[in-house]
Design a protein around this motif. Structure first.
Motif, PDB file in Angstrom:
ATOM      1  N   PRO A 188       0.813  -1.217   0.000  1.00 52.82           N
ATOM      2  CA  PRO A 188       0.000   0.000   0.000  1.00 52.82           C
ATOM      3  C   PRO A 188       0.846   1.265   0.000  1.00 52.82           C
ATOM      4  CG  PRO A 188       0.034  -0.974   2.191  1.00 52.82           C
ATOM      5  CD  PRO A 188       0.735  -1.951   1.282  1.00 52.82           C
ATOM      6  N   VAL A 189       0.244   2.341  -0.487  1.00 53.56           N
ATOM      7  CA  VAL A 189       0.826   3.681  -0.386  1.00 53.56           C
ATOM      8  C   VAL A 189       0.188   4.372   0.811  1.00 53.56           C
ATOM      9  CG1 VAL A 189       1.001   5.948  -1.474  1.00 53.56           C
ATOM     10  CG2 VAL A 189       1.274   3.894  -2.849  1.00 53.56           C
ATOM     11  N   VAL A 190       1.011   4.867   1.732  1.00 57.67           N
ATOM     12  CA  VAL A 190       0.512   5.553   2.928  1.00 57.67           C
ATOM     13  C   VAL A 190       0.879   7.035   2.822  1.00 57.67           C
ATOM     14  CG1 VAL A 190       0.586   5.691   5.442  1.00 57.67           C
ATOM     15  CG2 VAL A 190       0.799   3.463   4.306  1.00 57.67           C
ATOM     16  N   PRO A 191      -0.091   7.899   2.499  1.00 57.58           N
ATOM     17  CA  PRO A 191       0.204   9.332   2.458  1.00 57.58           C
ATOM     18  C   PRO A 191       0.398   9.891   3.861  1.00 57.58           C
ATOM     19  CG  PRO A 191      -1.806   8.785   1.232  1.00 57.58           C
ATOM     20  CD  PRO A 191      -1.469   7.610   2.088  1.00 57.58           C
ATOM     21  N   ILE A 192       1.339  10.805   4.003  1.00 52.72           N
ATOM     22  CA  ILE A 192       1.589  11.478   5.278  1.00 52.72           C
ATOM     23  C   ILE A 192       1.586  12.981   5.031  1.00 52.72           C
ATOM     24  CG2 ILE A 192       3.219  11.849   7.171  1.00 52.72           C
ATOM     25  CD1 ILE A 192       4.199   9.037   6.830  1.00 52.72           C
ATOM     26  N   THR A 193       0.735  13.690   5.746  1.00 54.53           N
ATOM     27  CA  THR A 193       0.671  15.143   5.653  1.00 54.53           C
ATOM     28  C   THR A 193       1.419  15.749   6.828  1.00 54.53           C
ATOM     29  OG1 THR A 193      -1.509  15.010   4.609  1.00 54.53           O
ATOM     30  CG2 THR A 193      -0.848  17.143   5.496  1.00 54.53           C
ATOM     31  N   ILE A 194       2.340  16.661   6.533  1.00 50.80           N
ATOM     32  CA  ILE A 194       3.052  17.398   7.578  1.00 50.80           C
ATOM     33  C   ILE A 194       2.732  18.870   7.392  1.00 50.80           C
ATOM     34  CG2 ILE A 194       5.286  17.964   8.591  1.00 50.80           C
ATOM     35  CD1 ILE A 194       6.340  15.328   7.704  1.00 50.80           C
ATOM     36  N   SER A 195       2.017  19.433   8.345  1.00 49.01           N
ATOM     37  CA  SER A 195       1.557  20.812   8.248  1.00 49.01           C
ATOM     38  C   SER A 195       2.252  21.680   9.297  1.00 49.01           C
ATOM     39  CB  SER A 195       0.039  20.867   8.455  1.00 49.01           C
ATOM     40  OG  SER A 195      -0.432  22.195   8.500  1.00 49.01           O
ATOM     41  N   GLY A 196       2.677  22.873   8.893  1.00 51.74           N
ATOM     42  CA  GLY A 196       3.256  23.837   9.829  1.00 51.74           C
ATOM     43  C   GLY A 196       4.736  24.066   9.691  1.00 51.74           C
ATOM     44  N   THR A 197       5.455  23.162   9.023  1.00 57.55           N
ATOM     45  CA  THR A 197       6.909  23.323   8.919  1.00 57.55           C
ATOM     46  C   THR A 197       7.282  24.548   8.090  1.00 57.55           C
ATOM     47  OG1 THR A 197       6.897  21.777   7.053  1.00 57.55           O
ATOM     48  CG2 THR A 197       7.417  20.879   9.226  1.00 57.55           C
ATOM     49  N   GLY A 198       6.449  24.870   7.079  1.00 54.68           N
ATOM     50  CA  GLY A 198       6.752  26.028   6.242  1.00 54.68           C
ATOM     51  C   GLY A 198       6.681  27.339   6.994  1.00 54.68           C
ATOM     52  N   ASN A 199       5.833  27.416   8.020  1.00 54.01           N
ATOM     53  CA  ASN A 199       5.753  28.635   8.826  1.00 54.01           C
ATOM     54  C   ASN A 199       6.902  28.734   9.817  1.00 54.01           C
ATOM     55  OD1 ASN A 199       3.289  29.336   7.595  1.00 54.01           O
ATOM     56  ND2 ASN A 199       2.133  28.091   9.056  1.00 54.01           N
ATOM     57  N   ILE A 200       7.357  27.589  10.307  1.00 58.21           N
ATOM     58  CA  ILE A 200       8.448  27.585  11.277  1.00 58.21           C
ATOM     59  C   ILE A 200       9.778  27.949  10.623  1.00 58.21           C
ATOM     60  CG2 ILE A 200       9.803  26.075  12.790  1.00 58.21           C
ATOM     61  CD1 ILE A 200       7.221  24.631  13.465  1.00 58.21           C
ATOM     62  N   MET A 201      10.028  27.400   9.434  1.00 58.07           N
ATOM     63  CA  MET A 201      11.262  27.706   8.703  1.00 58.07           C
ATOM     64  C   MET A 201      10.876  28.013   7.251  1.00 58.07           C
ATOM     65  SD  MET A 201      14.755  25.417   8.371  1.00 58.07           S
ATOM     66  CE  MET A 201      15.138  25.515  10.114  1.00 58.07           C
ATOM     67  N   PRO A 202      10.517  29.273   6.958  1.00 56.52           N
ATOM     68  CA  PRO A 202      10.039  29.624   5.624  1.00 56.52           C
ATOM     69  C   PRO A 202      11.108  29.417   4.553  1.00 56.52           C
ATOM     70  CG  PRO A 202       9.562  31.369   7.230  1.00 56.52           C
ATOM     71  CD  PRO A 202      10.505  30.416   7.883  1.00 56.52           C
ATOM     72  N   SER A 203      10.644  29.127   3.361  1.00 56.80           N
ATOM     73  CA  SER A 203      11.550  28.961   2.230  1.00 56.80           C
ATOM     74  C   SER A 203      12.298  30.258   1.959  1.00 56.80           C
ATOM     75  CB  SER A 203      10.758  28.551   0.986  1.00 56.80           C
ATOM     76  OG  SER A 203      11.592  28.451  -0.142  1.00 56.80           O
ATOM     77  N   GLY A 204      13.615  30.147   1.777  1.00 56.78           N
ATOM     78  CA  GLY A 204      14.444  31.318   1.558  1.00 56.78           C
ATOM     79  C   GLY A 204      14.925  31.978   2.829  1.00 56.78           C
ATOM     80  N   LYS A 205      14.417  31.522   3.980  1.00 54.36           N
ATOM     81  CA  LYS A 205      14.823  32.073   5.275  1.00 54.36           C
ATOM     82  C   LYS A 205      15.214  30.928   6.212  1.00 54.36           C
ATOM     83  CE  LYS A 205      11.773  36.101   4.909  1.00 54.36           C
ATOM     84  NZ  LYS A 205      10.660  36.868   5.562  1.00 54.36           N
ATOM     85  N   GLU A 206      16.085  30.045   5.713  1.00 46.16           N
ATOM     86  CA  GLU A 206      16.464  28.861   6.482  1.00 46.16           C
ATOM     87  C   GLU A 206      17.279  29.187   7.718  1.00 46.16           C
ATOM     88  OE1 GLU A 206      16.541  29.092   3.250  1.00 46.16           O
ATOM     89  OE2 GLU A 206      15.193  27.497   2.555  1.00 46.16           O
ATOM     90  N   GLY A 207      17.730  30.423   7.857  1.00 46.96           N
ATOM     91  CA  GLY A 207      18.513  30.799   9.034  1.00 46.96           C
ATOM     92  C   GLY A 207      17.675  31.136  10.247  1.00 46.96           C
ATOM     93  N   ILE A 208      16.346  31.211  10.087  1.00 47.28           N
ATOM     94  CA  ILE A 208      15.487  31.544  11.213  1.00 47.28           C
ATOM     95  C   ILE A 208      14.647  30.335  11.597  1.00 47.28           C
ATOM     96  CG2 ILE A 208      15.381  33.936  10.407  1.00 47.28           C
ATOM     97  CD1 ILE A 208      12.464  33.423   9.648  1.00 47.28           C
ATOM     98  N   LEU A 209      14.157  30.365  12.842  1.00 49.02           N
ATOM     99  CA  LEU A 209      13.275  29.300  13.326  1.00 49.02           C
ATOM    100  C   LEU A 209      12.189  29.956  14.159  1.00 49.02           C
ATOM    101  CD1 LEU A 209      13.079  26.147  13.296  1.00 49.02           C
ATOM    102  CD2 LEU A 209      14.091  26.194  15.569  1.00 49.02           C
ATOM    103  N   ASN A 210      11.006  30.076  13.587  1.00 51.05           N
ATOM    104  CA  ASN A 210       9.884  30.711  14.272  1.00 51.05           C
ATOM    105  C   ASN A 210       9.253  29.755  15.275  1.00 51.05           C
ATOM    106  OD1 ASN A 210      10.024  33.150  12.723  1.00 51.05           O
ATOM    107  ND2 ASN A 210       9.003  32.096  11.037  1.00 51.05           N
ATOM    108  N   TYR A 211       8.496  30.330  16.208  1.00 49.07           N
ATOM    109  CA  TYR A 211       7.700  29.508  17.110  1.00 49.07           C
ATOM    110  C   TYR A 211       6.530  28.906  16.337  1.00 49.07           C
ATOM    111  CZ  TYR A 211      10.143  31.603  21.091  1.00 49.07           C
ATOM    112  OH  TYR A 211      11.099  32.000  21.974  1.00 49.07           O
ATOM    113  N   GLY A 212       6.115  27.723  16.754  1.00 45.89           N
ATOM    114  CA  GLY A 212       4.975  27.107  16.099  1.00 45.89           C
ATOM    115  C   GLY A 212       4.908  25.615  16.354  1.00 45.89           C
ATOM    116  N   ALA A 213       3.824  25.030  15.885  1.00 44.79           N
ATOM    117  CA  ALA A 213       3.604  23.597  16.053  1.00 44.79           C
ATOM    118  C   ALA A 213       3.516  22.930  14.685  1.00 44.79           C
ATOM    119  CB  ALA A 213       2.323  23.335  16.841  1.00 44.79           C
ATOM    120  N   VAL A 214       3.942  21.689  14.644  1.00 42.45           N
ATOM    121  CA  VAL A 214       3.875  20.880  13.428  1.00 42.45           C
ATOM    122  C   VAL A 214       2.871  19.757  13.665  1.00 42.45           C
ATOM    123  CG1 VAL A 214       5.136  19.306  11.922  1.00 42.45           C
ATOM    124  CG2 VAL A 214       6.235  21.402  12.731  1.00 42.45           C
ATOM    125  N   LYS A 215       2.013  19.537  12.698  1.00 44.76           N
ATOM    126  CA  LYS A 215       1.051  18.445  12.802  1.00 44.76           C
ATOM    127  C   LYS A 215       1.373  17.388  11.766  1.00 44.76           C
ATOM    128  CE  LYS A 215      -3.837  17.347  13.284  1.00 44.76           C
ATOM    129  NZ  LYS A 215      -5.207  17.880  13.416  1.00 44.76           N
TER     130      LYS A 215
END
Length: 247
Positions: A188-215
């Motif tokens: 089987p194929v098991v899809p996994i959704t990871i939500s929130g990582t883009g807000n914590i470490m936005p694309s193009g700003k990998e040097g920062i780490l914002n507060y937030g939760a990942v689901k």
């Protein structure tokens, strides 16, 4: 004398911090990378020493490497990111293994850390299907053969079916490689959704780490005999979940 009493002369207005610069996020990002670097250096030695024995005793599941990966990722996740889970019952338990192909959206570098922290599996694959060039095609075909061999011998594999990191947080087009592997091996194929990582470490700003939760949402496995259909179904499941998490 009156000139000396002017507020503009008595008090110097401090310069404003440029818009978009968060000193706290920058400090968190620096601490995060320092912790990652120190843990990586500490874990590298034992992993290299034991690797030849792992190839002999556990060449396909490589449980020791996974233990090292969790040792590296756990402190970095617990110290900086809150992770919430949904659908863990869809993962196999260690005493009742079930071999699958897992497909995950790749939003940022934190995606790999979250997967290493929360999963029971080892191999992460970036799907290169659809790219130009004979070299890429040969490498891709060889990679798929290796993945099928690993599954047939008792391992599960992760794919990033978009083949690249999302630049704007939107779900991209899925390539068919992961789904072809699933169809050909009958798993089987098991899809996994990871939500929130883009807000914590936005694309193009990998040097920062914002507060937030990942689901992390582990969906039920999808089966079928048509890679195209599986591809559309998996993407639809992840897209619907991303919309739900955004509301």
């Amino acid at each position: 004398m009156m000139e000396l009493l002017r507020p503009s002369i008595l008090f110097q207005v401090p310069r404003r911090i440029p818009v978009g610069v968060d000193l706290t996020s920058n400090a968190r990002g620096l601490c995060f990378y320092m912790v990652v670097a120190v843990l990586a250096i500490c874990c590298m030695g034992p992993m290299l020493l034991v690797h030849p024995f792992v190839l002999i005793a556990d060449p396909y599941r490589r449980g020791f490497q996974h233990l090292v990966a969790r040792t590296w990722s756990t402190p970095t996740i617990l110290a900086f990111i809150k992770v919430e889970y949904e659908g863990l019952e869809n993962l196999p338990t260690p005493d009742t293994p079930s071999y699958s192909v897992y497909v995950v959206m790749y939003k940022c570098q934190e995606t790999v850390s979250v997967l290493a922290y929360s999963s029971r599996f080892v191999l992460l694959v970036q799907d290169t299907a659809g790219r130009d060039g004979y070299e890429a095609c040969d490498l891709f075909c060889e990679c798929l053969k290796r993945c099928m061999n690993l599954i047939n011998r008792g391992a599960s594999v992760f794919f990033f079916p978009e083949a690249t990191r999302s630049k704007d947080g939107r779900l991209g087009t899925f390539k068919k490689g992961a789904f072809s592997v699933a169809v050909k091996t009958g798993v089987p194929v098991v899809p996994i959704t990871i939500s929130g990582t883009g807000n914590i470490m936005p694309s193009g700003k990998e040097g920062i780490l914002n507060y937030g939760a990942v689901k992390v949402v582990v969906h039920k496995g999808l089966t079928g005999t048509d890679a195209e259909v599986l591809c559309r179904e998996a993407r639809s499941v992840i897209a619907d979940t991303l919309d739900r998490c955004a509301d």
